[in-house]
Design a protein around this motif. Sequence first.
Motif, PDB file in Angstrom:
ATOM      1  N   GLU A   1       0.833  -1.198   0.000  1.00 21.73           N
ATOM      2  CA  GLU A   1       0.000   0.000   0.000  1.00 21.73           C
ATOM      3  C   GLU A   1       0.868   1.248   0.000  1.00 21.73           C
ATOM      4  OE1 GLU A   1      -3.201   0.291  -0.254  1.00 21.73           O
ATOM      5  OE2 GLU A   1      -3.996  -1.693   0.240  1.00 21.73           O
TER       6      GLU A   1
ATOM      7  N   TYR B   1      -3.087   6.916   5.566  1.00 27.16           N
ATOM      8  CA  TYR B   1      -2.281   5.697   5.646  1.00 27.16           C
ATOM      9  C   TYR B   1      -1.515   5.617   6.969  1.00 27.16           C
ATOM     10  CZ  TYR B   1      -2.902   3.645   1.003  1.00 27.16           C
ATOM     11  OH  TYR B   1      -3.403   3.001  -0.112  1.00 27.16           O
TER      12      TYR B   1
ATOM     13  N   ARG C   1       0.078  -9.825   5.980  1.00 28.11           N
ATOM     14  CA  ARG C   1       1.011  -8.720   6.198  1.00 28.11           C
ATOM     15  C   ARG C   1       0.793  -7.676   5.107  1.00 28.11           C
ATOM     16  NH1 ARG C   1       5.739  -8.969   9.035  1.00 28.11           N
ATOM     17  NH2 ARG C   1       4.490 -10.411  10.259  1.00 28.11           N
ATOM     18  N   THR C   2       0.791  -6.417   5.519  1.00 27.96           N
ATOM     19  CA  THR C   2       0.660  -5.297   4.589  1.00 27.96           C
ATOM     20  C   THR C   2       1.869  -4.388   4.750  1.00 27.96           C
ATOM     21  OG1 THR C   2      -1.757  -5.356   4.655  1.00 27.96           O
ATOM     22  CG2 THR C   2      -0.744  -3.283   3.964  1.00 27.96           C
TER      23      THR C   2
ATOM     24  N   ASP D   1      -7.069  -1.665   2.242  1.00 23.92           N
ATOM     25  CA  ASP D   1      -6.541  -0.483   2.933  1.00 23.92           C
ATOM     26  C   ASP D   1      -6.558   0.748   2.023  1.00 23.92           C
ATOM     27  OD1 ASP D   1      -5.776  -1.530   5.605  1.00 23.92           O
ATOM     28  OD2 ASP D   1      -4.487  -2.830   4.409  1.00 23.92           O
TER      29      ASP D   1
ATOM     30  N   ARG E   1      -0.515  -5.792  11.658  1.00 27.38           N
ATOM     31  CA  ARG E   1      -0.591  -6.223  10.255  1.00 27.38           C
ATOM     32  C   ARG E   1       0.141  -5.287   9.309  1.00 27.38           C
ATOM     33  NH1 ARG E   1      -4.042  -4.796   6.232  1.00 27.38           N
ATOM     34  NH2 ARG E   1      -5.547  -3.798   7.591  1.00 27.38           N
ATOM     35  N   ILE E   2       0.086  -3.980   9.566  1.00 25.76           N
ATOM     36  CA  ILE E   2       0.650  -2.998   8.642  1.00 25.76           C
ATOM     37  C   ILE E   2       2.053  -2.605   9.084  1.00 25.76           C
ATOM     38  CG2 ILE E   2       0.394  -0.708   7.623  1.00 25.76           C
ATOM     39  CD1 ILE E   2      -2.613  -0.991   7.881  1.00 25.76           C
TER      40      ILE E   2
ATOM     41  N   ALA F   1      -1.717   2.659   9.841  1.00 27.33           N
ATOM     42  CA  ALA F   1      -0.561   1.958  10.410  1.00 27.33           C
ATOM     43  C   ALA F   1      -0.598   1.993  11.934  1.00 27.33           C
ATOM     44  CB  ALA F   1       0.731   2.582   9.892  1.00 27.33           C
TER      45      ALA F   1
ATOM     46  N   LYS G   1       4.923   0.918  -4.722  1.00 30.23           N
ATOM     47  CA  LYS G   1       4.211  -0.325  -4.390  1.00 30.23           C
ATOM     48  C   LYS G   1       4.388  -1.397  -5.452  1.00 30.23           C
ATOM     49  CE  LYS G   1       0.266   1.348  -4.815  1.00 30.23           C
ATOM     50  NZ  LYS G   1       0.900   2.388  -5.603  1.00 30.23           N
TER      51      LYS G   1
ATOM     52  N   LEU H   1       3.436  -0.861   3.953  1.00 30.91           N
ATOM     53  CA  LEU H   1       3.018   0.494   3.598  1.00 30.91           C
ATOM     54  C   LEU H   1       4.244   1.313   3.221  1.00 30.91           C
ATOM     55  CD1 LEU H   1       1.090   2.910   3.474  1.00 30.91           C
ATOM     56  CD2 LEU H   1       1.333   3.122   5.973  1.00 30.91           C
TER      57      LEU H   1
END
Length: 198
Positions: free
Chosen positions: A6, A163, A126-127, A94, A173-174, A167, A13, A129
Amino acid sequence: MFVTFEGGDGSGKTTQATLLAERLRREGEEVVLTREPGGTELGERIRELLLHAGHVAPWAEAALFAASRAQHVDEVIRPALERGAVVVCDRYLDSSLAYQGIARGLGLEAVLELNLSAVGGLLPDRTFLLVIDPGESRSRLGGAPDRIEREDDRFRVLVDEAYRELARRFPGRIVPLDARREPTAIAEEVYERLRSGP
């Protein structure tokens, strides 16, 4: 494993999603590399509407993204996860939380509820950013900008703040990453964080 990337437009990205997919494939993993909006025939048609149509009302925009995402999960993401593949996705829900829920003012909870219903509750493991100053991200954009990329600097700042809020809200996760670094350095951190677990 379901991994998403993201960040604002121009944050890198797509580059990072591609680098991770390539590395995991070299290690023998089956990897499905995909993107949103898009990833399916229906999703690509919706993408064309979202990015190249004229004015789209905020709730229509949110609903179209959710519709594309519902098809994407049903047709691509969930089947890949069920057969044991790694899914790497360039944007996921997201993006809707940041762009429509917060930056467009529709409400984070309302947009989250819409999207969780659309995807049957499926969240990434898992993300990552990619965090970058909105002014710098704008300077990275090449080619003809799409409808959302043409938004003004104030909107870019709102997306960036959104964003960062996500977070803080979902720290398990982020994973925020400094997108100003060399792509290879970022890719190495992504890989190490995935291999080391939460």
